[in-house]
Design an enzyme around this catalytic site. Structure first.
Site, PDB file in Angstrom:
ATOM      1  N   GLY A  62       6.825  28.494  39.027  1.00  0.00           N
ATOM      2  CA  GLY A  62       7.953  27.830  38.402  1.00  0.00           C
ATOM      3  C   GLY A  62       9.204  28.682  38.492  1.00  0.00           C
ATOM      4  O   GLY A  62       9.278  29.642  39.268  1.00  0.00           O
ATOM      5  N   HIS A  64      10.601  30.831  36.395  1.00  0.00           N
ATOM      6  CA  HIS A  64      10.436  32.247  36.040  1.00  0.00           C
ATOM      7  C   HIS A  64       9.795  33.021  37.176  1.00  0.00           C
ATOM      8  O   HIS A  64      10.114  34.195  37.404  1.00  0.00           O
ATOM      9  CB  HIS A  64       9.582  32.370  34.774  1.00  0.00           C
ATOM     10  CG  HIS A  64       9.632  33.706  34.129  1.00  0.00           C
ATOM     11  ND1 HIS A  64       8.589  34.603  34.179  1.00  0.00           N
ATOM     12  CD2 HIS A  64      10.611  34.319  33.408  1.00  0.00           C
ATOM     13  CE1 HIS A  64       8.911  35.698  33.514  1.00  0.00           C
ATOM     14  NE2 HIS A  64      10.133  35.560  33.037  1.00  0.00           N
ATOM     15  N   CYS A  65       8.913  32.363  37.910  1.00  0.00           N
ATOM     16  CA  CYS A  65       8.160  33.022  38.982  1.00  0.00           C
ATOM     17  C   CYS A  65       9.030  33.423  40.172  1.00  0.00           C
ATOM     18  O   CYS A  65       8.635  34.281  40.953  1.00  0.00           O
ATOM     19  CB  CYS A  65       7.046  32.113  39.480  1.00  0.00           C
ATOM     20  SG  CYS A  65       5.941  31.496  38.201  1.00  0.00           S
ATOM     21  N   ILE A  66      10.183  32.799  40.338  1.00  0.00           N
ATOM     22  CA  ILE A  66      10.998  33.076  41.527  1.00  0.00           C
ATOM     23  C   ILE A  66      12.237  33.893  41.196  1.00  0.00           C
ATOM     24  O   ILE A  66      13.079  34.133  42.062  1.00  0.00           O
ATOM     25  CB  ILE A  66      11.394  31.770  42.258  1.00  0.00           C
ATOM     26  CG1 ILE A  66      12.335  30.905  41.422  1.00  0.00           C
ATOM     27  CG2 ILE A  66      10.144  30.994  42.637  1.00  0.00           C
ATOM     28  CD1 ILE A  66      12.855  29.680  42.178  1.00  0.00           C
TER      29      ILE A  66
END
Length: 339
Positions: free
Chosen positions: A328, A330-332
Site C-alpha cells: 500500500g 506506506h509500503c512505497i
C-alpha cells in the site's frame, strides 16, 4: 552514541520512493503502466507537503519524469522492485543533530520464489550515500514495513516476520528484540501473532505490521477492523484489538486503540481475500496520504483520520493497484527525518 527512530509524525526532510520497472511483480505492460500511474499519484500527493526523491532503474528516467512531473527529484540506481519502505534504510537520529541509516538485511520478504533482491539489497546503502549519512549495519533480516514506533520507546512487530523461518531461522524472540532495540532506540516490543490473511498470498510480505496497526501518537494506536464475519480477518482483527488493549507502552501507558473499519469489499476479481486496509497510510509534513479504494468506507476512514490529525490535511489516493502488487501507500514511501 544512542540512536532512535523518530515517529512518522515528526518533521521530515524528504520522502524517498522507488520507481516501478519491469519485474515479476508487474507481469505485463498493462500492469506496469498501472503501477507507475499509482506510484506517481502517491508521489505527487506527498510532494504537496514535502520534497520527494524517487530512485529509478537505468533507462527508466524519461517515463518517470513524464509521470512524476518536474517537482519530484530523480536519481538512477539499479533496482529489482519498487517498495522503498522495505528496501530502503530506516533513518535514526542521535538527538544532537546527527542522522544515520539502518541497513537491515533484505532477502525478498523471506526469500520468496518470485522475488529478486540482488540490487534491492543495496538500495539502503545507496540512499544513505545520497542523503550523506553513515550506515548502521544489522544482521537481522527485516523490512521497514515490519516495524512501527511511537518515538518514545515502543515498537510493533509480528511473529511471522521477524521470527519467520524465511527471514531469521534460529533467532529467538529475545535476540530479535535486542537487535531491534539496539538499532531503533526502543525498549519495549509489542508482538502481534500474524498479519492480515491476504498478506500471505503470492506477493504478500507474510505479515507486515504496517497494514495491521500503527501508532497515531504516543499511547494511541490505530488497528484494522474487519467487521464482516465472512472475511477471515474478522477474527484476526478482533484478536489484534484485544492484544493491543491489554498492552502498555514503554512509558507505562495503557494503549488507546482506535479501530478503523475495513473497506466493504471482501474479495478481488480472482476471488481471493483482499487485505485492503486504511492503516497503511503515510504521514508527511502537514499531511496524511490515505489509502482509498472507491469504497463506501473511504470517507468514514478519512473522517477518523481527520479527527486523529486535526492539524493535517487528509489526502485520499486510490491504492487498489498498489495493493494488487502486494502493498500500500506506506509500503512505497520512506521518510527521512529533519534534524
Amino acid at each position: 552514541m544512542t540512536f532512535r527512530m523518530p515517529p512518522e509524525w515528526a518533521p521530515h526532510e524528504r520522502t524517498w520512493m522507488a520507481w516501478p520497472g519491469p519485474n515479476p511483480t508487474f507481469t505485463d505492460d498493462e500492469e506496469l503502466a498501472g503501477a507507475r500511474a499509482a506510484w506517481a499519484s502517491v508521489a505527487r500527493a506527498v510532494r504537496r507537503f514535502e520534497p520527494v526523491t524517487t530512485v529509478h532503474g537505468p533507462g527508466q528516467g524519461d517515463i518517470a519524469r513524464e509521470l512524476l512531473g518536474p517537482d519530484v527529484d530523480l536519481v538512477e540506481r539499479e533496482l529489482d522492485d519498487a517498495w522503498m519502505r522495505d528496501i530502503g534504510p530506516t533513518f535514526v537520529t542521535d538527538g544532537q543533530g546527527g542522522l544515520a541509516a539502518v541497513d537491515w538485511v533484505f532477502n525478498g520478504w523471506g526469500a520468496q520464489d518470485w522475488a529478486r533482491w540482488e540490487h534491492d539489497s543495496k538500495i539502503a546503502h545507496h540512499v544513505a550515500d545520497l542523503a550523506g549519512v553513515p550506515v548502521l549495519g544489522s544482521t537481522l533480516v527485516n523490512e521497514g514495513g515490519a516495524i512501527h514506533v511511537d518515538g518514545e520507546g515502543t515498537v510493533l512487530l509480528t511473529d511471522t516476520v521477524q521470527l519467520g523461518a524465511g527471514r531469521n531461522p534460529g533467532w529467538t524472540r529475545e535476540q530479535v528484540e535486542a537487535e531491534i532495540h539496539a538499532k531503533l532506540g526502543t525498549t519495549k516490543a509489542i508482538w502481534l501473532p500474524h498479519g492480515l490473511t491476504g498478506d500471505y498470498g503470492r506477493y504478500g510480505t507474510q505479515g507486515h505490521v504496517d497494514i495491521v496497526a500503527a501508532f497515531a501518537r504516543p499511547g494511541t494506536v490505530v488497528v484494522h477492523s474487519q467487521r464482516d464475519p465472512a472475511h477471515p480477518d474478522h477474527a484476526r482483527s478482533q484478536l489484534y484489538a484485544e492484544i493491543l488493549r491489554d498492552q502498555t507502552d514503554a512509558e507505562g501507558r495503557r494503549l488507546e486503540v482506535v479501530e478503523i473499519p475495513a473497506p466493504t469489499v471482501l474479495k478481488d476479481e480472482e476471488g481471493d481475500w483482499v487485505d485492503y486496509s486504511y492503516i497503511n497510510h503515510y504521514l508527511c509534513n502537514g499531511g496524511v496520504v490515505l489509502c482509498a479504494f472507491d469504497d463506501p468506507h473511504d470517507e468514514l476512514a478519512a473522517g477518523i483520520f481527520r479527527r486523529l490529525f486535526p492539524e493535517r490535511t487528509v489526502t485520499p489516493v486510490d491504492a487498489r493497484t498498489i495493493f494488487a502488487s502486494g502493498g500500500g501507500i506506506h509500503c512505497i514511501t520512506q521518510q527521512q527525518p529533519r534534524i
